[in-house]
Design an enzyme around this catalytic site. Structure first.
Site, PDB file in Angstrom:
ATOM      1  N   TYR A 104       0.837  -1.211   0.000  1.00  0.00           N
ATOM      2  CA  TYR A 104       0.000   0.000   0.000  1.00  0.00           C
ATOM      3  C   TYR A 104       0.870   1.259   0.000  1.00  0.00           C
ATOM      4  O   TYR A 104       0.571   2.234  -0.680  1.00  0.00           O
ATOM      5  CB  TYR A 104      -0.908  -0.004   1.236  1.00  0.00           C
TER       6      TYR A 104
ATOM      7  N   PHE B 298     -11.085  18.596 -24.712  1.00  0.00           N
ATOM      8  CA  PHE B 298     -11.498  17.201 -24.645  1.00  0.00           C
ATOM      9  C   PHE B 298     -12.693  17.158 -23.705  1.00  0.00           C
ATOM     10  O   PHE B 298     -12.838  18.018 -22.828  1.00  0.00           O
ATOM     11  CB  PHE B 298     -10.356  16.306 -24.150  1.00  0.00           C
ATOM     12  N   THR B 299     -13.546  16.181 -23.876  1.00  0.00           N
ATOM     13  CA  THR B 299     -14.838  16.167 -23.174  1.00  0.00           C
ATOM     14  C   THR B 299     -14.670  16.205 -21.663  1.00  0.00           C
ATOM     15  O   THR B 299     -15.298  17.020 -20.972  1.00  0.00           O
ATOM     16  CB  THR B 299     -15.632  14.919 -23.582  1.00  0.00           C
TER      17      THR B 299
ATOM     18  N   ASP C 266      -1.229  17.653 -21.759  1.00  0.00           N
ATOM     19  CA  ASP C 266      -1.839  16.325 -21.769  1.00  0.00           C
ATOM     20  C   ASP C 266      -1.027  15.478 -22.744  1.00  0.00           C
ATOM     21  O   ASP C 266      -1.134  15.633 -23.960  1.00  0.00           O
ATOM     22  CB  ASP C 266      -3.303  16.410 -22.208  1.00  0.00           C
TER      23      ASP C 266
ATOM     24  N   LYS D 119      -3.425   4.903 -22.803  1.00  0.00           N
ATOM     25  CA  LYS D 119      -3.118   5.120 -24.217  1.00  0.00           C
ATOM     26  C   LYS D 119      -1.660   4.755 -24.485  1.00  0.00           C
ATOM     27  O   LYS D 119      -1.335   3.584 -24.669  1.00  0.00           O
ATOM     28  CB  LYS D 119      -3.467   6.548 -24.591  1.00  0.00           C
TER      29      LYS D 119
ATOM     30  N   ARG E 101     -17.916  11.794 -32.397  1.00  0.00           N
ATOM     31  CA  ARG E 101     -17.152  12.919 -31.858  1.00  0.00           C
ATOM     32  C   ARG E 101     -17.705  14.202 -32.472  1.00  0.00           C
ATOM     33  O   ARG E 101     -17.102  14.809 -33.341  1.00  0.00           O
ATOM     34  CB  ARG E 101     -15.666  12.780 -32.166  1.00  0.00           C
TER      35      ARG E 101
ATOM     36  N   PHE F 130     -22.909  11.558 -23.796  1.00  0.00           N
ATOM     37  CA  PHE F 130     -22.585  10.578 -24.824  1.00  0.00           C
ATOM     38  C   PHE F 130     -22.287   9.203 -24.226  1.00  0.00           C
ATOM     39  O   PHE F 130     -22.353   8.198 -24.929  1.00  0.00           O
ATOM     40  CB  PHE F 130     -21.403  11.050 -25.677  1.00  0.00           C
TER      41      PHE F 130
END
Length: 467
Positions: A69, A121-122, A211, A252, A375, A441
């Protein structure tokens, strides 16, 4: 000729559902591809997030992870990898990219402040607005022209940034650059542009947040289109060096289910670190499985291995070239992330209030069994007064997870998309049945206007039968 520097050793069987199965599945999903069951999908191109192939070294690292932990040496190995590959002294693991966005927004955004970005970005927009801020987009003009061949359509408009900060420096929480720019069609940011943006931010005393969720693909394009003599590892580290705060969804480029925040600024680190145990977990695991942390440490080092990066980009290039040759309106030049289709040009008969990108994505699933993602307007939420906010671009994204699909999969995609383009007048759009107020969405449900899905299926059946 590019030959891949890897081989596939584990495979997963996939099945093409029958036409009737696909028609039933999309109706049960409320014409929302997010709500399709994976068993009802042939090629899953919804996203590249959390579905990439891992290397044998990453899998081996997961086995030997020290599952503690607090104080795990696996976390220390991640911190060393971040400093080695990205150049940052301080690392905070988080469970995924939107968790990093949440912590950055809570730390830096205040009610009435601005966040300036190359393109939204959303989830970024949602976190900024939930913190009381407003997102300001400053893309270059070419970014919104899907036929433009500009090599770096993810660039921020530096002149407009300078003008904005000259008027709003005190109210600007931070400047954010997303590389690649997801909602522009996976378009890259140049090294020249990130340097210029950083210089402007420094002049006005505004932090630059990057990002870097897809920094592997962005760096691939920088090498290909701008700095061909530079090794990939040097490009990655140089690009990241301009960030005051760097974050990424490791789902990603890292090919694991997690994420991270990194910085060389001790003050930023300490402000964010105190929030980590509240919202994510202790500093040495941050909501991630320690096994995933071990795999991420390996994955970061493999970002610089050129033989592993870019196979899917070459597949995307081939698909875009063939679709463009057939007259299908695709985003050019080919970007990272996937093939992006311009729904406004593809479905010229569908008005904006009938959601052409959503209609195209569901129609393509019926015609192919391929799950893509809308999109466009559906990916935006309504304005506070209830009006729709129609974005400049309405795209269908067909994402390519890393090291997952093959050339014949792309050939099938092209064949079915060309057929759909020839039958595009059948598609009449969508209307809401259930509309969530935030990030609609994901869970929203719609229906096809005039039952066009049945007509499309009938046309398909006459040509291809049930398959």
């Amino acid at each position: 000729m590019r030959v891949e520097g890897f081989r596939v050793r584990v495979v997963e069987r996939i099945r093409l559902p029958s036409l009737e199965e696909r028609l039933l599945a999309i109706r049960e999903a409320g014409f929302n591809t997010f709500l399709l069951k994976a068993d009802d999908v042939f090629l899953d191109m919804l996203t590249d997030s959390g579905v990439n192939a891992m290397t044998v070294e990453q899998l081996a690292g997961m086995v030997s992870a020290q599952d503690a932990y607090a104080g795990s040496n696996t976390y220390e190995e991640l911190a060393r990898a971040v400093e080695e590959v990205l150049g940052f002294k301080y690392t905070l693991p988080v469970h995924q990219g939107r968790a990093a966005e949440h912590l950055v927004a809570k730390t830096l955004v205040r009610p009435g402040s601005f966040v300036v970005t190359n393109f939204h970005f959303t989830t970024t927009r949602a976190h900024v607005e939930l913190a009381g801020g407003a997102l300001v987009e400053l893309p270059i003009p070419e970014a919104l022209d899907t036929s433009s061949e500009h090599p770096f359509k993810g660039n921020m408009d530096a002149a407009r940034l300078e003008e904005f900060l000259a008027r709003n420096r005190e109210r600007t929480a931070f400047v954010r650059v997303e590389a690649l720019a997801n909602l522009l069609g996976g378009q890259p940011v140049s090294m020249e542009n990130i340097k210029l943006v950083k210089e402007i931010c420094e002049r006005y005393g505004v932090p630059l947040v990057v990002d870097g969720s897809m920094i592997d693909w962005n760096s691939y394009f920088v090498k290909e289109r701008e700095l061909g003599s530079w090794p990939l590892g040097k490009i990655i580290k140089e690009f990241a060096s301009h960030a005051d705060v760097f974050y990424m969804s490791a789902r990603k480029a890292g090919s694991v289910r997690g994420g991270l925040l990194a910085t060389n600024n001790r003050e930023f680190y300490e402000k964010i670190a105190v929030l980590l145990p509240v919202f994510e977990g202790f500093l040495s695991y941050g909501g991630m499985s320690v096994k995933e942390i071990a795999a991420l440490a390996v994955g970061l080092r493999q970002l610089a291995e050129e033989e592993l990066i870019g196979s899917e980009i070459e597949l995307i290039k081939n698909g875009v070239r063939e679709l463009d040759r057939a007259g299908v309106p695709v985003v050019k030049p080919p970007g990272g992330l996937g093939i992006h289709v311009d729904a406004l040009k593809f479905l010229e008969n569908v008005p904006r209030n009938r959601y052409p990108a959503g209609a195209l994505t569901t129609a393509f699933y019926i015609a192919s069994g391929i799950r893509g993602m809308e999109r466009g307007a559906i990916s935006n939420d309504r304005l506070p007064d209830g009006r729709e906010e129609y974005p400049a671009l309405e795209l269908m994204r067909l994402a390519f997870p890393r090291k997952t699909y093959l050339r014949n999969h792309v050939e099938y995609l092209v064949d079915r998309l060309v057929w759909l383009y020839e039958n595009r007048d059948v598609v009449k759009g969508l209307e809401w049945v259930y509309e969530p107020p935030v990030l609609r969405f994901f869970l929203g449900r719609l229906r096809d206007v005039g039952n066009w899905s049945q007509t499309l299926a009938d046309n398909y059946r006459r040509e291809f039968g049930e398959q």
